[in-house]
Design a protein around this motif. Structure first.
Motif, short mmCIF file in Angstrom:
data_model
loop_
_atom_site.label_atom_id
_atom_site.label_comp_id
_atom_site.label_asym_id
_atom_site.label_seq_id
_atom_site.Cartn_x
_atom_site.Cartn_y
_atom_site.Cartn_z
N THR A 213 0.82 -1.22 0.00
CA THR A 213 0.00 0.00 0.00
C THR A 213 0.85 1.27 0.00
O THR A 213 0.41 2.30 -0.50
CB THR A 213 -0.94 0.01 1.21
OG1 THR A 213 -0.19 -0.19 2.42
CG2 THR A 213 -2.00 -1.08 1.08
N ASP A 214 2.07 1.19 0.54
CA ASP A 214 2.94 2.37 0.51
C ASP A 214 3.82 2.38 -0.73
O ASP A 214 4.67 3.27 -0.90
CB ASP A 214 3.79 2.47 1.78
CG ASP A 214 4.75 1.29 1.94
OD1 ASP A 214 4.80 0.40 1.05
OD2 ASP A 214 5.45 1.23 2.97
N GLU A 215 3.62 1.37 -1.61
CA GLU A 215 4.33 1.24 -2.89
C GLU A 215 5.83 1.04 -2.74
O GLU A 215 6.58 1.17 -3.71
CB GLU A 215 4.04 2.45 -3.79
CG GLU A 215 2.57 2.63 -4.11
CD GLU A 215 2.32 3.73 -5.12
OE1 GLU A 215 3.12 3.85 -6.06
OE2 GLU A 215 1.32 4.47 -4.95
N SER A 216 6.28 0.69 -1.54
CA SER A 216 7.71 0.47 -1.33
C SER A 216 8.16 -0.90 -1.81
O SER A 216 9.35 -1.13 -2.03
CB SER A 216 8.07 0.64 0.15
OG SER A 216 7.42 -0.35 0.93
N LYS A 217 7.20 -1.82 -1.98
CA LYS A 217 7.54 -3.18 -2.39
C LYS A 217 6.70 -3.59 -3.59
O LYS A 217 5.48 -3.43 -3.59
CB LYS A 217 7.30 -4.16 -1.24
CG LYS A 217 7.79 -5.58 -1.53
CD LYS A 217 7.80 -6.42 -0.27
CE LYS A 217 8.48 -7.77 -0.52
NZ LYS A 217 8.59 -8.56 0.73
N VAL A 218 7.37 -4.11 -4.61
CA VAL A 218 6.68 -4.60 -5.81
C VAL A 218 6.59 -6.13 -5.72
O VAL A 218 7.60 -6.82 -5.63
CB VAL A 218 7.42 -4.20 -7.10
CG1 VAL A 218 6.73 -4.79 -8.31
CG2 VAL A 218 7.49 -2.68 -7.22
N TYR A 219 5.35 -6.63 -5.73
CA TYR A 219 5.14 -8.07 -5.64
C TYR A 219 5.10 -8.72 -7.03
O TYR A 219 5.64 -9.81 -7.24
CB TYR A 219 3.81 -8.37 -4.93
CG TYR A 219 3.80 -8.01 -3.47
CD1 TYR A 219 4.50 -8.77 -2.53
CD2 TYR A 219 3.09 -6.90 -3.01
CE1 TYR A 219 4.48 -8.45 -1.18
CE2 TYR A 219 3.07 -6.56 -1.66
CZ TYR A 219 3.77 -7.34 -0.75
OH TYR A 219 3.76 -7.01 0.58
N THR A 220 4.46 -8.04 -7.97
CA THR A 220 4.27 -8.63 -9.29
C THR A 220 4.21 -7.53 -10.34
O THR A 220 3.71 -6.43 -10.06
CB THR A 220 2.94 -9.43 -9.35
OG1 THR A 220 2.86 -10.29 -8.20
CG2 THR A 220 2.85 -10.26 -10.61
#
Length: 236
Positions: A213-220
């Protein structure tokens, strides 16, 4: 107004509907209230505080209040999610009343709240983007404690397909290319970001990424190609 809607329903991109069915549609228009249809993307008790927080954030910027249906100014539009995808078609909310079937949209095939696909999508027509808040339930487990890759692919296909439909009309997936970067924890809230890349004739190219939600991590990350079709072809 009713006659205008009936005429639009009668022509699905050049495909005629029989006069008998059209008469039944016209009759049904007088009794069916579109607002009475259940929208499964409304908040429910299974939503986490984080899910509700982001829902309230985007819903406050919508052009229509989804609880009172009053018009207001805003760049976003909340996209309802019904138990059948046919209801998103032109006149589909009426056609679905006439074409009775056990068929059901896959992401809405389980009645238990919070068990599978809890999501809500918002569309920004000016920027040609779509944001989806997704809270995966415990029945979507793949690796222990994490979401099955197929469930993530389903959500990407669903949300990008929704965006393609609003930009280019009825479309089908022609190519879905996914890169899984990191596993998504069950019960977490992620954001699916979709944006138009380009349109070439009947082809619509869309890019997508799933992040925290904070866009700090990209899952896919994904790229998807859709091809527009005549809606009448779906009815044979």
């Amino acid at each position: 107004m009713l006659a205008h809607i009936a005429r639009r329903i009668g022509h699905f991109h050049g495909h005629q509907i029989s006069s008998a069915i059209l008469r039944r549609m016209r009759a049904s228009l007088k009794t069916i209230n579109p607002i009475s249809l259940q929208d499964f993307s409304q908040p429910n008790p299974s939503w986490s505080p984080e899910m509700r927080k982001f829902y309230d954030h985007y819903n406050a910027q919508c052009d229509t209040d989804t609880e009172t249906y009053e018009n207001k100014t805003g760049p976003w539009r909340k996209l309802p999610s019904y138990n059948r995808s046919i209801k998103h078609a032109t006149g589909g909310i009426y056609i679905s009343k006439l074409i009775q079937a056990k068929a059901r949209l896959f992401t809405r095939s389980v009645n238990e709240q919070g068990a599978t696909f809890e999501y809500v999508a918002f569309f920004n027509k000016e920027e040609k983007i779509c944001i989806c808040l997704f809270q995966p339930g415990h029945l979507l487990e793949g690796a222990p404690g994490h979401v099955h890759g197929g469930a993530i692919a389903t959500m990407i296909d669903t949300v990008t397909g929704t965006l393609a439909g609003y930009l280019s009309g009825p479309s089908v997936t022609a190519n879905l290319n996914i890169n899984y970067r990191s596993p998504v924890p069950l019960g977490s809230v992620v954001i699916i970001h979709c944006a138009l890349d380009r349109i070439e004739g009947r082809k619509t190219f869309i890019t997508c990424k799933v992040t925290s939600t904070d866009e700090s991590k990209v899952y896919t990350e994904a790229t998807v190609l859709f091809v527009s079709i005549k809606l009448g072809s779906l009815f044979g």
